[in-house]
Motif scaffolding. Structure first.
Motif, PDB file in Angstrom:
ATOM      1  N   GLY A   1       0.835  -1.187   0.000  1.00  0.00           N
ATOM      2  CA  GLY A   1       0.000   0.000   0.000  1.00  0.00           C
ATOM      3  C   GLY A   1       0.870   1.235   0.000  1.00  0.00           C
ATOM      4  N   LEU A   2       0.260   2.354  -0.336  1.00  0.00           N
ATOM      5  CA  LEU A   2       0.980   3.619  -0.454  1.00  0.00           C
ATOM      6  C   LEU A   2       0.240   4.727   0.282  1.00  0.00           C
ATOM      7  CD1 LEU A   2       1.462   3.330  -4.298  1.00  0.00           C
ATOM      8  CD2 LEU A   2       3.272   3.032  -2.633  1.00  0.00           C
TER       9      LEU A   2
ATOM     10  N   PRO B   1      -3.750  -0.292  -2.540  1.00  0.00           N
ATOM     11  CA  PRO B   1      -4.539   0.825  -2.020  1.00  0.00           C
ATOM     12  C   PRO B   1      -3.618   2.018  -1.749  1.00  0.00           C
ATOM     13  CG  PRO B   1      -4.146  -0.770  -0.280  1.00  0.00           C
ATOM     14  CD  PRO B   1      -3.549  -1.335  -1.544  1.00  0.00           C
ATOM     15  N   VAL B   2      -4.165   3.207  -1.931  1.00  0.00           N
ATOM     16  CA  VAL B   2      -3.390   4.440  -1.753  1.00  0.00           C
ATOM     17  C   VAL B   2      -4.174   5.394  -0.859  1.00  0.00           C
ATOM     18  CG1 VAL B   2      -2.225   6.359  -2.929  1.00  0.00           C
ATOM     19  CG2 VAL B   2      -2.458   4.142  -4.102  1.00  0.00           C
ATOM     20  N   GLY B   3      -3.515   5.873   0.190  1.00  0.00           N
ATOM     21  CA  GLY B   3      -4.086   6.894   1.059  1.00  0.00           C
ATOM     22  C   GLY B   3      -3.587   8.262   0.626  1.00  0.00           C
ATOM     23  N   LEU B   4      -4.452   9.264   0.680  1.00  0.00           N
ATOM     24  CA  LEU B   4      -4.130  10.587   0.143  1.00  0.00           C
ATOM     25  C   LEU B   4      -4.191  11.678   1.207  1.00  0.00           C
ATOM     26  CD1 LEU B   4      -6.223  10.349  -3.152  1.00  0.00           C
ATOM     27  CD2 LEU B   4      -3.800   9.760  -2.803  1.00  0.00           C
ATOM     28  N   ILE B   5      -3.162  12.522   1.188  1.00  0.00           N
ATOM     29  CA  ILE B   5      -3.049  13.652   2.116  1.00  0.00           C
ATOM     30  C   ILE B   5      -2.679  14.885   1.308  1.00  0.00           C
ATOM     31  CG2 ILE B   5      -1.762  14.626   4.065  1.00  0.00           C
ATOM     32  CD1 ILE B   5      -0.918  11.673   4.711  1.00  0.00           C
ATOM     33  N   SER B   6      -3.286  16.008   1.630  1.00  0.00           N
ATOM     34  CA  SER B   6      -2.822  17.278   1.072  1.00  0.00           C
ATOM     35  C   SER B   6      -2.712  18.280   2.215  1.00  0.00           C
ATOM     36  CB  SER B   6      -3.766  17.804  -0.005  1.00  0.00           C
ATOM     37  OG  SER B   6      -4.987  18.215   0.569  1.00  0.00           O
ATOM     38  N   THR B   7      -1.780  19.194   2.065  1.00  0.00           N
ATOM     39  CA  THR B   7      -1.653  20.283   3.019  1.00  0.00           C
ATOM     40  C   THR B   7      -1.883  21.579   2.259  1.00  0.00           C
ATOM     41  OG1 THR B   7       0.752  20.359   2.689  1.00  0.00           O
ATOM     42  CG2 THR B   7      -0.063  19.036   4.536  1.00  0.00           C
ATOM     43  N   ALA B   8      -2.564  22.494   2.915  1.00  0.00           N
ATOM     44  CA  ALA B   8      -2.914  23.735   2.241  1.00  0.00           C
ATOM     45  C   ALA B   8      -2.733  24.917   3.184  1.00  0.00           C
ATOM     46  CB  ALA B   8      -4.367  23.679   1.761  1.00  0.00           C
ATOM     47  N   GLY B   9      -2.490  26.084   2.586  1.00  0.00           N
ATOM     48  CA  GLY B   9      -2.394  27.299   3.375  1.00  0.00           C
ATOM     49  C   GLY B   9      -3.752  27.756   3.864  1.00  0.00           C
ATOM     50  N   GLY B  10      -4.778  27.413   3.116  1.00  0.00           N
ATOM     51  CA  GLY B  10      -6.147  27.768   3.488  1.00  0.00           C
ATOM     52  C   GLY B  10      -6.950  26.517   3.762  1.00  0.00           C
ATOM     53  N   THR B  11      -8.116  26.437   3.146  1.00  0.00           N
ATOM     54  CA  THR B  11      -9.019  25.313   3.412  1.00  0.00           C
ATOM     55  C   THR B  11      -9.380  24.514   2.161  1.00  0.00           C
ATOM     56  OG1 THR B  11     -10.937  26.761   3.158  1.00  0.00           O
ATOM     57  CG2 THR B  11     -10.061  26.472   5.397  1.00  0.00           C
TER      58      THR B  11
ATOM     59  N   SER C   1      -6.468  -1.862   4.670  1.00  0.00           N
ATOM     60  CA  SER C   1      -6.800  -2.057   3.258  1.00  0.00           C
ATOM     61  C   SER C   1      -5.754  -2.916   2.552  1.00  0.00           C
ATOM     62  CB  SER C   1      -6.922  -0.704   2.553  1.00  0.00           C
ATOM     63  OG  SER C   1      -7.982   0.036   3.101  1.00  0.00           O
ATOM     64  N   ALA C   2      -4.489  -2.681   2.857  1.00  0.00           N
ATOM     65  CA  ALA C   2      -3.423  -3.486   2.247  1.00  0.00           C
ATOM     66  C   ALA C   2      -3.564  -4.948   2.645  1.00  0.00           C
ATOM     67  CB  ALA C   2      -2.052  -2.936   2.646  1.00  0.00           C
ATOM     68  N   ARG C   3      -3.909  -5.205   3.900  1.00  0.00           N
ATOM     69  CA  ARG C   3      -4.138  -6.593   4.339  1.00  0.00           C
ATOM     70  C   ARG C   3      -5.302  -7.208   3.574  1.00  0.00           C
ATOM     71  NH1 ARG C   3      -2.942  -4.857  10.157  1.00  0.00           N
ATOM     72  NH2 ARG C   3      -0.835  -5.674  10.438  1.00  0.00           N
TER      73      ARG C   3
END
Length: 182
Positions: free
Chosen positions: A72-73, A110-120, A172-174
């Protein structure tokens, strides 16, 4: 049975990267859920621009091998101008080296997704990554984590969501391993 392997790709070219910090938070939870987890920092990879005519440099070969062997990623990028950062997209473009494998690209991962932002508005980067995951034949987990106002640091609510994402990607990977290999 061998342990679940999770590979994280993220960060930015900034010296202090909130998206790398968020990635590490999720991977810490993945380790806590019993997985082996390794992060690839975009800045440390120092990848040349993707060129299909170039031989893959050592950093690309190392990244590609880790992704190929992963169960997984987790991907984490800052939101830049309504999408993912160019340096993050460049790293994903180099995954083209996985096109000729027995299971091309991200098949059965499966891939989990994260983003970081200055706002919302971090979901804009999440949406872009979801399209890329599908194009590379992967599966996104339903839980995604857009971290708002990341310049303030990872707040307790975001930290809790990132921990859940780390646990979710291991679960999910399992499940994928069991259904694909079982």
């Amino acid at each position: 049975m061998k342990s679940i392997r999770i590979v994280g790709i993220g960060g930015s070219l900034a010296v202090k990267s909130s998206s790398l910090e968020a990635l590490e938070e999720a991977l810490r939870a993945a380790r806590g859920a019993g997985a082996e987890a390794r992060a690839f920092d975009i800045r440390s990879l120092a990848l040349p621009m993707y060129d299909p005519g170039l031989d893959a440099p050592p950093a690309v070969r190392e990244l590609a091998q880790a992704v190929e062997e992963a169960d997984g990623l987790v991907w984490s990028t800052p939101l830049y101008h309504g999408s993912i950062s160019g340096s993050f997209k460049n790293a994903l473009d180099w995954l083209e080296t996985l096109s000729g494998g027995e299971k091309p690209y991200l098949s059965d991962k499966p891939v989990g997704l994260i983003s970081t932002a200055g706002g919302t508005h971090g979901l804009q980067a999440i949406n872009a990554m979801e399209n890329i995951v599908r194009a590379l034949r992967g599966w996104t987990v339903p839980l995604v984590v857009p971290v708002p106002q990341a310049w303030k640091g990872i707040d307790p609510k975001s930290a809790e969501q990132l921990a859940r994402l780390g646990q979710e990607i291991v679960r999910s990977a399992r499940a994928f391993r069991g259904s694909v290999l079982g």
